[in-house]
Design a protein around this motif. Structure first.
Motif, PDB file in Angstrom:
ATOM      1  N   TYR A  82      11.945  -0.420  -3.231  1.00  0.00           N
ATOM      2  CA  TYR A  82      10.791  -0.232  -2.359  1.00  0.00           C
ATOM      3  C   TYR A  82      10.892   1.069  -1.571  1.00  0.00           C
ATOM      4  O   TYR A  82      11.983   1.516  -1.241  1.00  0.00           O
ATOM      5  CB  TYR A  82      10.708  -1.360  -1.323  1.00  0.00           C
ATOM      6  N   LYS A  83       9.724   1.616  -1.235  1.00  0.00           N
ATOM      7  CA  LYS A  83       9.648   2.737  -0.303  1.00  0.00           C
ATOM      8  C   LYS A  83       8.616   2.373   0.758  1.00  0.00           C
ATOM      9  O   LYS A  83       7.500   1.935   0.446  1.00  0.00           O
ATOM     10  CB  LYS A  83       9.227   4.020  -1.014  1.00  0.00           C
ATOM     11  N   CYS A  84       9.000   2.536   2.020  1.00  0.00           N
ATOM     12  CA  CYS A  84       8.095   2.220   3.123  1.00  0.00           C
ATOM     13  C   CYS A  84       7.009   3.289   3.210  1.00  0.00           C
ATOM     14  O   CYS A  84       7.306   4.487   3.288  1.00  0.00           O
ATOM     15  CB  CYS A  84       8.867   2.132   4.441  1.00  0.00           C
ATOM     16  N   ALA A  85       5.752   2.855   3.206  1.00  0.00           N
ATOM     17  CA  ALA A  85       4.621   3.781   3.286  1.00  0.00           C
ATOM     18  C   ALA A  85       4.516   4.437   4.658  1.00  0.00           C
ATOM     19  O   ALA A  85       3.898   5.484   4.799  1.00  0.00           O
ATOM     20  CB  ALA A  85       3.325   3.045   2.956  1.00  0.00           C
ATOM     21  N   LYS A  86       5.156   3.849   5.664  1.00  0.00           N
ATOM     22  CA  LYS A  86       5.068   4.385   7.027  1.00  0.00           C
ATOM     23  C   LYS A  86       6.213   5.354   7.354  1.00  0.00           C
ATOM     24  O   LYS A  86       5.980   6.462   7.806  1.00  0.00           O
ATOM     25  CB  LYS A  86       5.051   3.232   8.033  1.00  0.00           C
TER      26      LYS A  86
END
Length: 120
Positions: A82-86
């Protein structure tokens, strides 16, 4: 020896959180897993950047964690990257037994698009 202590610290910091939730990406009502903390939606596979240690719900970022890859692990099975969009932080979560396999495949073949799951 150091690895042994790191595993012990990790396990002591794991907090089982058996709650369900409504996915903030697709709106699906997600039921608890029962055998471990639920950390992502089985439909769109998105998650929220909510944990510092698994299950603690202590992270204040609360950005959308978007699947960006999948790895296979001999012991864990599929592991979703996962990569955090924020904030851009990267995380890995083990796929759950009820995850939509067709969605896992779209991540693996590069056609995944989290916006196709967006709630109305």
């Amino acid at each position: 020896m150091l690895l042994k202590y790191a595993i012990i610290i990790y396990m002591k910091n794991f907090t089982k959180n058996a709650n369900g939730f409504v996915c903030s990406n697709c709106g699906k009502e997600v039921k608890p897993l029962g055998y471990t903390s639920r950390d992502h939606c089985p439909n769109c596979l998105c998650s929220i950047h909510i944990d510092i240690m698994p299950g603690d719900r202590a992270n204040t970022c609360l950005g959308l964690l978007i699947p960006v890859g999948v790895e296979t692990n001999n012991k864990k099975g599929y592991v979703i990257n996962y990569k955090c969009a924020k904030c851009g932080e990267l995380h890995n979560n083990k796929a759950a037994e009820d995850d939509k396999f067709s969605t896992i495949l779209t991540i693996m073949n590069g056609t995944y698009n989290s916006t196709k799951f967006k709630k109305n």
